[in-house]
Scaffold this motif. Structure first.
Motif, PDB file in Angstrom:
ATOM      1  N   ASP A  91       1.084  -1.263   0.022  1.00 50.70           N
ATOM      2  CA  ASP A  91       0.050   0.034  -0.066  1.00 50.70           C
ATOM      3  C   ASP A  91       0.902   1.213   0.095  1.00 50.70           C
ATOM      4  O   ASP A  91       1.503   1.420   0.778  1.00 50.70           O
ATOM      5  CB  ASP A  91      -0.911   0.147   1.324  1.00 50.70           C
ATOM      6  N   ALA A  92       0.865   1.989  -0.952  1.00 53.78           N
ATOM      7  CA  ALA A  92       1.632   3.255  -1.189  1.00 53.78           C
ATOM      8  C   ALA A  92       1.388   4.164  -0.010  1.00 53.78           C
ATOM      9  O   ALA A  92       2.335   5.036   0.398  1.00 53.78           O
ATOM     10  CB  ALA A  92       1.465   3.997  -2.391  1.00 53.78           C
ATOM     11  N   LEU A  93       0.252   4.302   0.667  1.00 48.47           N
ATOM     12  CA  LEU A  93      -0.152   5.017   1.555  1.00 48.47           C
ATOM     13  C   LEU A  93       0.839   4.744   2.928  1.00 48.47           C
ATOM     14  O   LEU A  93       1.102   5.609   3.764  1.00 48.47           O
ATOM     15  CB  LEU A  93      -1.562   4.959   2.186  1.00 48.47           C
ATOM     16  N   LYS A  94       1.253   3.394   3.012  1.00 47.77           N
ATOM     17  CA  LYS A  94       2.006   3.035   4.077  1.00 47.77           C
ATOM     18  C   LYS A  94       3.627   2.757   3.553  1.00 47.77           C
ATOM     19  O   LYS A  94       4.426   2.505   4.683  1.00 47.77           O
ATOM     20  CB  LYS A  94       1.742   1.766   4.688  1.00 47.77           C
ATOM     21  N   ASN A 116      -9.689   7.988  -4.731  1.00 53.04           N
ATOM     22  CA  ASN A 116      -9.996   7.628  -3.135  1.00 53.04           C
ATOM     23  C   ASN A 116      -8.884   7.720  -2.407  1.00 53.04           C
ATOM     24  O   ASN A 116      -9.066   8.072  -1.013  1.00 53.04           O
ATOM     25  CB  ASN A 116     -10.962   6.291  -3.130  1.00 53.04           C
ATOM     26  N   ILE A 117      -7.734   7.850  -3.048  1.00 57.69           N
ATOM     27  CA  ILE A 117      -6.619   7.941  -1.964  1.00 57.69           C
ATOM     28  C   ILE A 117      -5.638   9.115  -2.369  1.00 57.69           C
ATOM     29  O   ILE A 117      -4.412   9.120  -1.672  1.00 57.69           O
ATOM     30  CB  ILE A 117      -5.618   6.647  -1.961  1.00 57.69           C
ATOM     31  N   SER A 118      -5.960   9.823  -3.254  1.00 55.59           N
ATOM     32  CA  SER A 118      -4.999  10.684  -3.989  1.00 55.59           C
ATOM     33  C   SER A 118      -4.584  11.890  -2.916  1.00 55.59           C
ATOM     34  O   SER A 118      -3.455  11.886  -2.899  1.00 55.59           O
ATOM     35  CB  SER A 118      -5.483  11.492  -5.062  1.00 55.59           C
ATOM     36  N   PHE A 123      -0.228  13.823   0.762  1.00 54.91           N
ATOM     37  CA  PHE A 123       0.357  14.150   2.054  1.00 54.91           C
ATOM     38  C   PHE A 123       1.321  13.433   2.576  1.00 54.91           C
ATOM     39  O   PHE A 123       2.462  13.776   3.112  1.00 54.91           O
ATOM     40  CB  PHE A 123      -0.746  14.406   3.034  1.00 54.91           C
ATOM     41  N   HIS A 124       1.348  12.040   2.212  1.00 55.76           N
ATOM     42  CA  HIS A 124       2.138  11.126   2.798  1.00 55.76           C
ATOM     43  C   HIS A 124       3.441  11.521   2.003  1.00 55.76           C
ATOM     44  O   HIS A 124       4.646  11.424   2.597  1.00 55.76           O
ATOM     45  CB  HIS A 124       1.784   9.556   2.635  1.00 55.76           C
ATOM     46  N   LEU A 125       3.282  11.613   0.726  1.00 54.05           N
ATOM     47  CA  LEU A 125       4.872  11.763  -0.191  1.00 54.05           C
ATOM     48  C   LEU A 125       5.389  13.109   0.178  1.00 54.05           C
ATOM     49  O   LEU A 125       6.525  13.282   0.312  1.00 54.05           O
ATOM     50  CB  LEU A 125       4.211  11.614  -1.631  1.00 54.05           C
ATOM     51  N   LEU A 126       4.681  14.095   0.671  1.00 53.14           N
ATOM     52  CA  LEU A 126       5.156  15.302   1.143  1.00 53.14           C
ATOM     53  C   LEU A 126       6.213  15.264   2.204  1.00 53.14           C
ATOM     54  O   LEU A 126       7.058  16.013   2.382  1.00 53.14           O
ATOM     55  CB  LEU A 126       4.322  16.576   1.526  1.00 53.14           C
ATOM     56  N   SER A 127       5.990  14.015   3.075  1.00 48.05           N
ATOM     57  CA  SER A 127       6.897  13.757   4.218  1.00 48.05           C
ATOM     58  C   SER A 127       8.206  13.248   3.676  1.00 48.05           C
ATOM     59  O   SER A 127       9.174  13.322   4.551  1.00 48.05           O
ATOM     60  CB  SER A 127       6.135  12.989   5.150  1.00 48.05           C
ATOM     61  N   PHE A 128       8.375  12.972   2.468  1.00 54.17           N
ATOM     62  CA  PHE A 128       9.724  12.869   1.951  1.00 54.17           C
ATOM     63  C   PHE A 128      10.267  13.744   0.827  1.00 54.17           C
ATOM     64  O   PHE A 128      11.158  13.329   0.045  1.00 54.17           O
ATOM     65  CB  PHE A 128       9.569  11.342   1.111  1.00 54.17           C
ATOM     66  N   ALA A 129       9.600  14.896   0.960  1.00 57.60           N
ATOM     67  CA  ALA A 129       9.867  15.862  -0.197  1.00 57.60           C
ATOM     68  C   ALA A 129      11.314  16.186  -0.015  1.00 57.60           C
ATOM     69  O   ALA A 129      11.867  16.308  -1.273  1.00 57.60           O
ATOM     70  CB  ALA A 129       8.948  17.309   0.478  1.00 57.60           C
ATOM     71  N   ASP A 130      12.212  16.214   0.849  1.00 56.95           N
ATOM     72  CA  ASP A 130      13.507  16.660   0.763  1.00 56.95           C
ATOM     73  C   ASP A 130      14.262  15.466   0.152  1.00 56.95           C
ATOM     74  O   ASP A 130      15.706  15.559  -0.161  1.00 56.95           O
ATOM     75  CB  ASP A 130      14.163  16.588   2.122  1.00 56.95           C
ATOM     76  N   GLN A 131      13.756  14.416  -0.278  1.00 55.88           N
ATOM     77  CA  GLN A 131      14.355  13.138  -0.995  1.00 55.88           C
ATOM     78  C   GLN A 131      13.984  13.116  -2.317  1.00 55.88           C
ATOM     79  O   GLN A 131      14.474  12.364  -3.048  1.00 55.88           O
ATOM     80  CB  GLN A 131      14.388  11.696  -0.254  1.00 55.88           C
ATOM     81  N   GLY A 157      -7.530  25.526  -0.551  1.00 54.24           N
ATOM     82  CA  GLY A 157      -7.898  24.832   0.940  1.00 54.24           C
ATOM     83  C   GLY A 157      -6.681  24.059   1.412  1.00 54.24           C
ATOM     84  O   GLY A 157      -5.585  24.301   0.768  1.00 54.24           O
ATOM     85  N   ARG A 158      -6.957  23.063   2.358  1.00 53.06           N
ATOM     86  CA  ARG A 158      -5.961  22.620   2.936  1.00 53.06           C
ATOM     87  C   ARG A 158      -4.766  21.954   2.042  1.00 53.06           C
ATOM     88  O   ARG A 158      -3.478  22.142   2.201  1.00 53.06           O
ATOM     89  CB  ARG A 158      -6.513  21.416   3.968  1.00 53.06           C
ATOM     90  N   LEU A 159      -5.193  21.029   1.016  1.00 51.49           N
ATOM     91  CA  LEU A 159      -4.292  20.205   0.210  1.00 51.49           C
ATOM     92  C   LEU A 159      -3.438  21.320  -0.443  1.00 51.49           C
ATOM     93  O   LEU A 159      -2.287  21.040  -0.660  1.00 51.49           O
ATOM     94  CB  LEU A 159      -5.223  19.416  -0.828  1.00 51.49           C
ATOM     95  N   GLY A 160      -4.003  22.349  -1.209  1.00 52.20           N
ATOM     96  CA  GLY A 160      -3.080  23.266  -1.821  1.00 52.20           C
ATOM     97  C   GLY A 160      -2.306  24.036  -1.131  1.00 52.20           C
ATOM     98  O   GLY A 160      -0.933  24.230  -1.465  1.00 52.20           O
ATOM     99  N   ILE A 161      -2.603  24.481  -0.052  1.00 53.81           N
ATOM    100  CA  ILE A 161      -1.837  25.296   1.208  1.00 53.81           C
ATOM    101  C   ILE A 161      -0.620  24.389   1.449  1.00 53.81           C
ATOM    102  O   ILE A 161       0.513  24.909   1.279  1.00 53.81           O
ATOM    103  CB  ILE A 161      -2.370  25.920   2.210  1.00 53.81           C
ATOM    104  N   MET A 162      -0.842  23.061   1.791  1.00 58.13           N
ATOM    105  CA  MET A 162       0.350  22.407   2.328  1.00 58.13           C
ATOM    106  C   MET A 162       1.333  21.726   1.317  1.00 58.13           C
ATOM    107  O   MET A 162       2.486  21.847   1.462  1.00 58.13           O
ATOM    108  CB  MET A 162      -0.119  21.062   3.102  1.00 58.13           C
ATOM    109  N   ALA A 163       0.554  21.708  -0.036  1.00 63.14           N
ATOM    110  CA  ALA A 163       1.293  21.294  -1.164  1.00 63.14           C
ATOM    111  C   ALA A 163       2.094  22.400  -1.585  1.00 63.14           C
ATOM    112  O   ALA A 163       3.567  22.296  -1.890  1.00 63.14           O
ATOM    113  CB  ALA A 163       0.579  20.852  -2.457  1.00 63.14           C
ATOM    114  N   GLN A 164       1.816  23.490  -1.410  1.00 66.63           N
ATOM    115  CA  GLN A 164       2.527  24.791  -2.055  1.00 66.63           C
ATOM    116  C   GLN A 164       3.561  25.114  -0.910  1.00 66.63           C
ATOM    117  O   GLN A 164       4.350  26.024  -1.186  1.00 66.63           O
ATOM    118  CB  GLN A 164       1.570  25.846  -2.492  1.00 66.63           C
ATOM    119  N   TYR A 165       3.390  24.762   0.314  1.00 64.59           N
ATOM    120  CA  TYR A 165       4.358  25.012   1.398  1.00 64.59           C
ATOM    121  C   TYR A 165       5.577  24.358   0.733  1.00 64.59           C
ATOM    122  O   TYR A 165       7.078  24.771   0.951  1.00 64.59           O
ATOM    123  CB  TYR A 165       3.840  24.511   2.657  1.00 64.59           C
ATOM    124  N   TYR A 166       5.344  23.197   0.482  1.00 59.90           N
ATOM    125  CA  TYR A 166       6.655  22.167   0.279  1.00 59.90           C
ATOM    126  C   TYR A 166       7.123  22.333  -1.346  1.00 59.90           C
ATOM    127  O   TYR A 166       8.300  21.905  -1.771  1.00 59.90           O
ATOM    128  CB  TYR A 166       6.268  20.840   0.286  1.00 59.90           C
TER     129      TYR A 166
END
Length: 268
Positions: A91-94, A116-118, A123-131, A157-166
């Motif tokens: 599972d890519a989510l984990k 349904n999981i996008s 958000f999960h992938l953003l936690s690896f953004a520096d790699q 909203g939340r998705l765009g703000i956090m994606a654009q932060y990284y």
């Protein structure tokens, strides 16, 4: 692809829609522009429509696939690429994407992400953004709109703000329903996310920023004064130079960072 193996049907529970339009496939691969020395990761390769094109152009390709029935199909189809092709059932989510990194290389991530999981997967992938060097995703157009939305737009909203932060977010082009089998009921789109090497507006505490953004958008129709009441008062918001009577979609990313930095300093 159009040469879909007999007997394999797209599964609704996995949100599967198999890409089969060769013109779209080539356009996606041109947008990704794999390099012959690069390491790519494909999430949800499906029947390998894009996989085949990527394997011819990159040095190494890892794929993460949840549907175990597809794995023998992929192994058979790409057996001649065994030295540079690895399948990870899971599972890519984990999935721990950092486990695929060799030395200090930057990963390039691609995928046709089920609706349904996008959002949680991004958000999960953003936690690896520096790699990660970049990410190219096929998503429902609605999700791409949300990723790229600016303050004041209905999709913001939340998705765009956090994606654009990284990341720098770049919508590329639309993909019509007839490019897939089965055809979805909505348009899809390709988006490119490029993680910043240095964040343009770093927050003191990213977890605090995530809480502020999530809380602010808890009820979109309500004002900041009401939504952020659990975190700070209207007077405190106003003291930061932000109108507490605004709805959250009126605030820029830097405004949310200002609020979260204030809360971080307040708790020191």
């Amino acid at each position: 692809m159009s040469n879909k193996p007999a007997g394999h049907k797209a599964r609704k529970r996995f949100g599967q829609n198999f890409l089969q339009d060769q013109g779209i496939i080539r356009r996606i691969v041109r947008a990704i522009a794999p390099g012959e020395t690069q390491h790519l990761i494909e999430i949800g390769p499906g029947l390998g429509a894009i996989t085949e094109e990527l394997l011819d152009l990159c040095q190494r390709l890892d794929v993460v696939e949840l549907d175990r029935d597809l794995i023998p199909i992929l192994r058979t189809k790409f057996f001649s690429y065994a030295e540079k092709f690895t399948i990870h059932e899971g599972d890519a989510l984990k999935f721990d994407f950092s486990s695929l990194q060799q030395q200090d290389e930057q990963l390039r991530v691609v995928g046709n992400l089920p609706y349904n999981i996008s959002t949680p997967l991004i958000f999960h992938l953003l936690s690896f953004a520096d790699q990660i060097e970049d990410m190219h995703f096929m998503l429902q157009k609605e999700v791409v709109d949300r990723l790229a939305a600016q303050p004041g737009e209905s999709a913001y909203g939340r998705l765009g703000i956090m994606a654009q932060y990284y990341c720098h977010v770049e919508p590329l082009f639309l993909v019509p329903p007839h490019a897939f089998d089965p055809a979805p009921k909505v348009d899809s789109a390709i988006v490119r996310l490029i993680p910043y090497k240095e964040l343009p507006h770093p927050a003191k505490d990213i977890d605090k920023l995530a809480i502020v953004v999530r809380t602010a958008f808890g009820q979109r129709r309500k004002t900041l004064r009401n939504n952020l009441k659990p975190l700070l008062s209207g007077d405190e918001i106003e003291a930061l130079g932000i109108d507490p009577g605004l709805r959250p979609e009126r605030l820029a990313l830097t405004d949310f960072i200002q609020i979260s930095d204030y809360l971080s300093s307040k708790q020191l």
